[in-house]
Design a protein around this motif. Structure first.
Motif, short mmCIF file in Angstrom:
data_model
loop_
_atom_site.label_atom_id
_atom_site.label_comp_id
_atom_site.label_asym_id
_atom_site.label_seq_id
_atom_site.Cartn_x
_atom_site.Cartn_y
_atom_site.Cartn_z
N SER A 1 0.87 -1.18 0.00
CA SER A 1 0.00 0.00 0.00
C SER A 1 0.89 1.21 0.00
CB SER A 1 -0.89 0.04 1.26
OG SER A 1 -1.80 -1.01 1.24
N ARG A 2 0.58 2.18 -0.85
CA ARG A 2 1.37 3.41 -0.93
C ARG A 2 0.53 4.61 -0.53
NH1 ARG A 2 2.76 -0.11 -4.44
NH2 ARG A 2 1.06 0.37 -5.84
N PHE A 3 1.20 5.56 0.08
CA PHE A 3 0.57 6.79 0.54
C PHE A 3 1.41 7.97 0.07
CE2 PHE A 3 -0.66 3.37 3.27
CZ PHE A 3 -1.99 3.61 3.57
N ASP A 4 0.77 8.99 -0.50
CA ASP A 4 1.47 10.14 -1.05
C ASP A 4 1.04 11.44 -0.39
OD1 ASP A 4 2.85 8.72 -3.19
OD2 ASP A 4 0.85 8.45 -4.04
N GLU B 155 5.60 3.54 1.37
CA GLU B 155 5.14 2.27 0.82
C GLU B 155 5.25 1.20 1.90
OE1 GLU B 155 6.15 -0.34 -3.08
OE2 GLU B 155 7.85 0.37 -1.93
N PHE B 156 4.13 0.57 2.22
CA PHE B 156 4.10 -0.51 3.22
C PHE B 156 4.02 -1.83 2.50
CE2 PHE B 156 2.42 3.14 5.44
CZ PHE B 156 2.97 3.03 6.70
N VAL B 157 4.89 -2.76 2.87
CA VAL B 157 4.82 -4.13 2.36
C VAL B 157 4.14 -4.96 3.44
CG1 VAL B 157 6.12 -6.13 1.56
CG2 VAL B 157 6.82 -3.81 0.91
N ILE B 158 3.02 -5.56 3.07
CA ILE B 158 2.16 -6.24 4.04
C ILE B 158 2.10 -7.73 3.70
CG2 ILE B 158 -0.18 -6.33 4.97
CD1 ILE B 158 -0.41 -3.37 3.82
N ASN B 159 2.25 -8.55 4.73
CA ASN B 159 2.11 -9.98 4.50
C ASN B 159 1.10 -10.58 5.44
OD1 ASN B 159 3.64 -9.80 6.84
ND2 ASN B 159 5.24 -11.18 6.14
#
Length: 94
Positions: A11-14, A90-94
């Motif tokens: 998920s990305r946040f700007d 940018e969050f890398v989620i598992n």
């Protein structure tokens, strides 16, 4: 050896530096000042994630550059940047 889950997403946040408050070590940008991937104002950052990447003006920053909670990202001395400088988390989620 670590067990890695087979499913990963991101998920990305700007936002921009100008959305932040504070100075020096206390400079922070609220999660609600970011737009998410859908272009909608975010309500919070993910609470569980494998890791996150911070990009300032498109440049990946070192891990020690920031700290993050579900409501805020703190970027010490980020206020020294131009207010229009883009910030992407940018969050890398598992």
């Amino acid at each position: 050896m670590a067990i890695i889950k087979p499913f990963l997403t991101s998920s990305r946040f700007d936002s921009t530096i100008g959305a932040g408050t504070g100075t020096g070590a206390t400079f922070a940008i609220a999660a609600t000042a970011f737009d998410n991937d859908a272009g909608v104002v975010a309500t919070a950052f993910p609470s569980a994630f494998a890791y996150y990447n911070l990009y300032i003006n498109g440049v990946l920053q070192q891990g020690s550059t920031s700290t993050i909670t579900t409501t805020t990202i703190t970027i010490p001395n980020g206020d020294a940047e131009n207010a229009g400088t883009p910030v992407t988390v940018e969050f890398v989620i598992n």
